[in-house]
Design an enzyme around this catalytic site. Structure first.
Site, PDB file in Angstrom:
ATOM      1  N   CYS A   1      46.030  46.269  29.769  1.00  0.00           N
ATOM      2  CA  CYS A   1      46.381  47.551  30.396  1.00  0.00           C
ATOM      3  C   CYS A   1      45.314  48.640  30.237  1.00  0.00           C
ATOM      4  O   CYS A   1      44.961  49.301  31.218  1.00  0.00           O
ATOM      5  CB  CYS A   1      47.673  48.104  29.794  1.00  0.00           C
TER       6      CYS A   1
ATOM      7  N   GLY B   1      48.529  33.399  36.198  1.00  0.00           N
ATOM      8  CA  GLY B   1      49.642  33.503  35.258  1.00  0.00           C
ATOM      9  C   GLY B   1      49.207  33.384  33.807  1.00  0.00           C
ATOM     10  O   GLY B   1      48.038  33.125  33.501  1.00  0.00           O
TER      11      GLY B   1
ATOM     12  N   HIS C   1      57.643  71.005  47.200  1.00  0.00           N
ATOM     13  CA  HIS C   1      56.871  71.019  48.435  1.00  0.00           C
ATOM     14  C   HIS C   1      55.529  71.708  48.238  1.00  0.00           C
ATOM     15  O   HIS C   1      55.469  72.709  47.535  1.00  0.00           O
ATOM     16  CB  HIS C   1      57.681  71.776  49.512  1.00  0.00           C
TER      17      HIS C   1
ATOM     18  N   TYR D   1      50.341  40.458  39.679  1.00  0.00           N
ATOM     19  CA  TYR D   1      49.819  41.745  39.217  1.00  0.00           C
ATOM     20  C   TYR D   1      48.301  41.685  39.026  1.00  0.00           C
ATOM     21  O   TYR D   1      47.566  42.511  39.534  1.00  0.00           O
ATOM     22  CB  TYR D   1      50.367  42.066  37.827  1.00  0.00           C
ATOM     23  N   ILE D   2      47.854  40.712  38.228  1.00  0.00           N
ATOM     24  CA  ILE D   2      46.457  40.725  37.789  1.00  0.00           C
ATOM     25  C   ILE D   2      45.525  40.461  38.972  1.00  0.00           C
ATOM     26  O   ILE D   2      44.512  41.144  39.146  1.00  0.00           O
ATOM     27  CB  ILE D   2      46.246  39.710  36.638  1.00  0.00           C
TER      28      ILE D   2
ATOM     29  N   SER E   1      50.779  45.359  20.672  1.00  0.00           N
ATOM     30  CA  SER E   1      51.630  46.544  20.754  1.00  0.00           C
ATOM     31  C   SER E   1      52.981  46.336  20.064  1.00  0.00           C
ATOM     32  O   SER E   1      53.444  47.197  19.311  1.00  0.00           O
ATOM     33  CB  SER E   1      51.898  46.895  22.217  1.00  0.00           C
TER      34      SER E   1
ATOM     35  N   GLU F   1      45.548  43.610  41.279  1.00  0.00           N
ATOM     36  CA  GLU F   1      44.894  44.769  40.660  1.00  0.00           C
ATOM     37  C   GLU F   1      43.381  44.579  40.614  1.00  0.00           C
ATOM     38  O   GLU F   1      42.613  45.476  40.974  1.00  0.00           O
ATOM     39  CB  GLU F   1      45.442  44.990  39.246  1.00  0.00           C
TER      40      GLU F   1
ATOM     41  N   ARG G   1      55.005  38.346  44.740  1.00  0.00           N
ATOM     42  CA  ARG G   1      56.331  37.738  44.875  1.00  0.00           C
ATOM     43  C   ARG G   1      57.311  38.414  43.909  1.00  0.00           C
ATOM     44  O   ARG G   1      56.968  38.715  42.763  1.00  0.00           O
ATOM     45  CB  ARG G   1      56.235  36.235  44.550  1.00  0.00           C
TER      46      ARG G   1
ATOM     47  N   ALA H   1      54.730  49.611  37.219  1.00  0.00           N
ATOM     48  CA  ALA H   1      53.755  49.961  38.252  1.00  0.00           C
ATOM     49  C   ALA H   1      52.761  48.823  38.416  1.00  0.00           C
ATOM     50  O   ALA H   1      52.442  48.128  37.456  1.00  0.00           O
ATOM     51  CB  ALA H   1      53.013  51.228  37.868  1.00  0.00           C
TER      52      ALA H   1
ATOM     53  N   LYS I   1      41.829  47.814  31.789  1.00  0.00           N
ATOM     54  CA  LYS I   1      42.106  47.668  33.231  1.00  0.00           C
ATOM     55  C   LYS I   1      42.284  49.036  33.885  1.00  0.00           C
ATOM     56  O   LYS I   1      41.700  49.343  34.913  1.00  0.00           O
ATOM     57  CB  LYS I   1      43.357  46.794  33.407  1.00  0.00           C
TER      58      LYS I   1
ATOM     59  N   GLU J   1      58.425  64.353  47.633  1.00  0.00           N
ATOM     60  CA  GLU J   1      59.589  65.112  48.111  1.00  0.00           C
ATOM     61  C   GLU J   1      60.420  64.279  49.092  1.00  0.00           C
ATOM     62  O   GLU J   1      61.613  64.492  49.257  1.00  0.00           O
ATOM     63  CB  GLU J   1      59.178  66.446  48.736  1.00  0.00           C
TER      64      GLU J   1
ATOM     65  N   CYS K   1      47.190  44.405  25.487  1.00  0.00           N
ATOM     66  CA  CYS K   1      47.259  45.697  26.173  1.00  0.00           C
ATOM     67  C   CYS K   1      46.023  46.544  25.896  1.00  0.00           C
ATOM     68  O   CYS K   1      45.380  47.042  26.814  1.00  0.00           O
ATOM     69  CB  CYS K   1      48.524  46.449  25.752  1.00  0.00           C
TER      70      CYS K   1
ATOM     71  N   ALA L   1      47.751  32.999  11.484  1.00  0.00           N
ATOM     72  CA  ALA L   1      48.879  32.645  10.626  1.00  0.00           C
ATOM     73  C   ALA L   1      49.771  31.647  11.340  1.00  0.00           C
ATOM     74  O   ALA L   1      49.922  31.695  12.558  1.00  0.00           O
ATOM     75  CB  ALA L   1      49.676  33.902  10.282  1.00  0.00           C
TER      76      ALA L   1
ATOM     77  N   TYR M   1      44.614  51.747  15.753  1.00  0.00           N
ATOM     78  CA  TYR M   1      45.676  50.778  15.421  1.00  0.00           C
ATOM     79  C   TYR M   1      45.609  50.366  13.954  1.00  0.00           C
ATOM     80  O   TYR M   1      46.619  50.281  13.255  1.00  0.00           O
ATOM     81  CB  TYR M   1      45.592  49.550  16.337  1.00  0.00           C
TER      82      TYR M   1
HETATM   83  P1  NDP Z   1      51.921  36.509  37.618  1.00  0.00           P
HETATM   84  O1  NDP Z   1      52.877  35.497  37.117  1.00  0.00           O
HETATM   85  O2  NDP Z   1      52.375  37.857  38.013  1.00  0.00           O
HETATM   86  O3  NDP Z   1      51.136  35.909  38.859  1.00  0.00           O
HETATM   87  C1  NDP Z   1      50.543  34.639  38.839  1.00  0.00           C
HETATM   88  C2  NDP Z   1      50.063  34.348  40.234  1.00  0.00           C
HETATM   89  O4  NDP Z   1      49.341  33.146  40.253  1.00  0.00           O
HETATM   90  C3  NDP Z   1      51.221  34.187  41.214  1.00  0.00           C
HETATM   91  O5  NDP Z   1      50.823  34.734  42.434  1.00  0.00           O
HETATM   92  C4  NDP Z   1      51.365  32.676  41.308  1.00  0.00           C
HETATM   93  O6  NDP Z   1      51.872  32.247  42.533  1.00  0.00           O
HETATM   94  C5  NDP Z   1      49.924  32.247  41.172  1.00  0.00           C
HETATM   95  N1  NDP Z   1      49.780  30.906  40.622  1.00  0.00           N
HETATM   96  C6  NDP Z   1      50.378  30.384  39.532  1.00  0.00           C
HETATM   97  N2  NDP Z   1      49.963  29.123  39.322  1.00  0.00           N
HETATM   98  C7  NDP Z   1      49.079  28.843  40.315  1.00  0.00           C
HETATM   99  C8  NDP Z   1      48.304  27.707  40.649  1.00  0.00           C
HETATM  100  N3  NDP Z   1      48.366  26.610  39.924  1.00  0.00           N
HETATM  101  N4  NDP Z   1      47.517  27.771  41.735  1.00  0.00           N
HETATM  102  C9  NDP Z   1      47.457  28.893  42.479  1.00  0.00           C
HETATM  103  N5  NDP Z   1      48.157  30.006  42.209  1.00  0.00           N
HETATM  104  C10 NDP Z   1      48.958  29.979  41.132  1.00  0.00           C
HETATM  105  O7  NDP Z   1      50.816  36.537  36.502  1.00  0.00           O
HETATM  106  P2  NDP Z   1      49.620  37.514  36.231  1.00  0.00           P
HETATM  107  O8  NDP Z   1      48.637  36.651  35.531  1.00  0.00           O
HETATM  108  O9  NDP Z   1      49.185  38.260  37.436  1.00  0.00           O
HETATM  109  O10 NDP Z   1      50.251  38.577  35.238  1.00  0.00           O
HETATM  110  C11 NDP Z   1      50.921  38.112  34.052  1.00  0.00           C
HETATM  111  C12 NDP Z   1      51.928  39.112  33.603  1.00  0.00           C
HETATM  112  O11 NDP Z   1      51.261  40.199  33.006  1.00  0.00           O
HETATM  113  C13 NDP Z   1      52.770  39.719  34.702  1.00  0.00           C
HETATM  114  O12 NDP Z   1      53.894  38.961  34.986  1.00  0.00           O
HETATM  115  C14 NDP Z   1      53.119  41.060  34.159  1.00  0.00           C
HETATM  116  O13 NDP Z   1      54.314  40.941  33.444  1.00  0.00           O
HETATM  117  C15 NDP Z   1      51.967  41.383  33.239  1.00  0.00           C
HETATM  118  N6  NDP Z   1      51.094  42.392  33.852  1.00  0.00           N
HETATM  119  C16 NDP Z   1      51.576  43.623  34.140  1.00  0.00           C
HETATM  120  C17 NDP Z   1      50.777  44.571  34.716  1.00  0.00           C
HETATM  121  C18 NDP Z   1      51.328  45.913  35.042  1.00  0.00           C
HETATM  122  O14 NDP Z   1      52.377  46.270  34.536  1.00  0.00           O
HETATM  123  N7  NDP Z   1      50.690  46.687  35.909  1.00  0.00           N
HETATM  124  C19 NDP Z   1      49.372  44.298  35.034  1.00  0.00           C
HETATM  125  C20 NDP Z   1      48.973  42.972  34.717  1.00  0.00           C
HETATM  126  C21 NDP Z   1      49.806  42.073  34.148  1.00  0.00           C
HETATM  127  P3  NDP Z   1      53.447  32.213  42.866  1.00  0.00           P
HETATM  128  O15 NDP Z   1      53.830  33.622  43.223  1.00  0.00           O
HETATM  129  O16 NDP Z   1      53.536  31.283  44.032  1.00  0.00           O
HETATM  130  O17 NDP Z   1      54.112  31.684  41.655  1.00  0.00           O
END
Ligand code: NDP
Length: 493
Positions: A49, A303, A476, A179-180, A15, A183, A206, A382, A52, A481, A44, A116, A100
């Protein structure tokens, strides 16, 4: 003056990269090229996105049938046909990738279907063997999911793999609470998969507002997702006949929560390279609570890391941070004057619209003689759980650290599902500065909260006060509201 092949060479067709390339070429008249090693559209469009959200829609129809019956419709959900949905999904993604490609072509951007890397500050080397020079190089290579570094982690899948599954598993264990993870827990549950989720911390999502994340966790459990906080995976392997097929119960979840501190694990993080989505055979898993279970599939949603390795970046003096992110200034410029970076590879705010904004600001700065810093403040976003969360600004917890606040909050059963006898609840919350009266944060947990928060985001970005919200007449009868009718603070802190 050096004579370059292009004014701009963009690495990465997601994107952010595509937007920067086509605006630089189309609006600023620059000579632009772009290289993409995979599919155009990036995370995305191809593996994030867009697919998903289509899966979110797919997952909601089962419940719609249930609610429809209460409204007098003779409806039953029937069964979900994953292969039929997946082929329709793939056709849609092919269409979007085509869009795209034509956006780039029509803007006059030359494209290379190749990987690249940087050879020097003005030269890009392609996997085809060609080299190209450019006055400015923009790195927009995004990120990739990572697995924890435990033995047999490659038996688990990552989010990229979900869209390629031949069939849906009967049961899945999802690791993570971001998030992932959340969701996909809701999506897969809605599609009929038996979902267990292990999160190592005390509460999922978190960083978001505590009350909002609490309601989402409660709703997920009420719907039947087997969510265990304070629990992580310690071992996994192919299941043998000796392993029972038990999945953990709700009482195990409570046990996990009490043990959460000891359970935080320091995994190194291994990049997910292959696509093991259809590896057959059940998987045995041992958790930090000592429980051993067998699942058809394990999804690591632990992550994402920036795609910055093996790109020749450090060799030309570009700083790389601890997580592999390219370090940039507020104009997205790296330590090398001719090289910029935008989007997830910089690990600032990893959201598609932010990458697009960064791309547009880059073009303003470099090609329109209008230095534009990216504004990362008050970004609405969101989480597409069920119910959704829409959020903008500070959580109550973060706002309280900053100043004295008033909290306006209400939680209720929405009309549509209450009529059908369902216990679903929604949450509307405003966090208000006591001194300036500005709304510092708005948090909504409700169906379509993502749609609502976009509009609340405009008001809050403009600096709206609680009194501005108060003098806005309610629409309403709607759920939203309540955002303009909450008169008494629930608490002051
Ligand atoms: P996040 O960083 O949001 O979450 C990763 C999760 O994995 C956290 O709960 C983390 O725990 C846990 N974790 C990390 N390492 C370990 C491990 N070694 N063992 C066990 N648990 C672990 O990453 P996501 O992959 O969910 O999403 C990546 C990014 O993509 C997001 O930050 C967001 O910016 C984007 N995204 C946005 C969406 C939206 O806008 N709706 C949808 C999907 C993705 P802890 O909390 O303890 O660190």
């Amino acid at each position: 003056m050096a004579d370059y092949d292009y004014d701009l060479f963009v690495i990465g067709g997601g994107s952010g990269g595509v937007r920067a390339a086509r605006v630089a070429a189309g609006e600023a008249g620059a000579r632009v090229a772009l290289a993409e090693e995979d599919r155009y559209g990036g995370t995305c469009v191809i593996r994030g996105c867009v697919p998903k959200k289509l899966m979110v829609f797919a997952s909601e129809f089962g419940e719609l049938a249930e609610v429809g019956s209460a409204y007098g419709w003779n409806m039953t959900a029937g069964s979900f046909d994953w292969p039929a949905f997946r082929s329709h999904l793939n056709a849609e993604l092919d269409r979007l990738e085509g869009v795209y490609r034509s956006l780039l072509k029509n803007s006059g951007v030359e494209t290379f279907d190749a990987r690249a890397k940087l050879k020097d500050k003005h030269t890009v080397e392609l996997s085809t063997g060609e080299t190209k020079t450019a006055k400015t190089i923009l790195v927009a290579t995004g990120g990739r999911p990572v697995r924890p570094s435990i033995p047999n982690a490659d038996l688990g899948i990552v989010s990229d793999d979900i869209f390629h599954l031949e069939k849906l598993p009967k049961s899945i264990l999802i690791i993570g609470g971001g998030y992932i993870a959340c969701e996909f827990a809701c999506i897969l549950h809605g599609l009929g998969v038996e979902v267990t989720q292990y999160y190592r911390g005390a509460q999922i999502l978190r960083g978001f507002d505590d009350e909002a994340r609490g309601l989402i966790a409660e709703s997920m459990r009420d719907r039947g997702i087997n969510l265990h906080t304070g629990t992580n995976i310690v071992q996994m392997g192919p299941a043998s006949d000796d392993h029972s097929a038990a999945v953990p119960t709700a009482s195990d979840a409570a046990m996990g929560a009490s043990a959460q501190q000891e359970n935080v694990m320091a995994y190194g993080g291994v990049a997910a390279k292959e696509r093991p989505g259809d590896r057959s055979g059940p998987i045995w898993v041992k958790s930090t609570t000592g429980r051993e279970c067998v699942f058809d599939m394990v999804l690591f949603a632990t992550g994402r890391d920036p795609n910055s390795t093996d790109m020749g970046l450090e060799e030309i003096g570009i700083d790389i941070g601890r997580r592999g992110e390219i370090v940039v200034d507020e104009y997205s410029k790296t330590a090398a004057d001719s090289v910029y970076a935008i989007g997830d590879v910089t690990n600032r705010v990893n959201l598609t619209p932010v990458a697009i904004r960064e791309g547009m600001a880059f073009v303003e700065t470099v090609f329109k003689d209008n230095p534009t810093a990216v504004d990362h403040d008050l970004i609405p976003s969101a989480v597409f759980t069920q119910p959704e969360m829409g959020t903008v600004g500070l959580s109550e917890e973060d706002a309280r650290e900053q100043e004295e606040v008033e909290v306006y909050c209400t939680s209720f059963r929405p009309m549509k599902t209450a009529f059908a006898g369902k216990s679903d609840r929604v949450l509307m919350k405003l966090v208000v500065s006591k001194a300036s009266r500005k709304v510092l944060g708005c948090h909504i947990v409700a169906p379509d909260a993502g749609e609502m928060i976009q509009l609340a985001g405009v008001a809050i970005k403009m600096g709206a006060t609680k009194e501005d919200f108060d003098r806005t007449v309610a629409v309403h009868p709607t759920m939203s509201e309540e955002i303009v009718t909450m008169r008494t603070p629930m608490r002051t802190a």
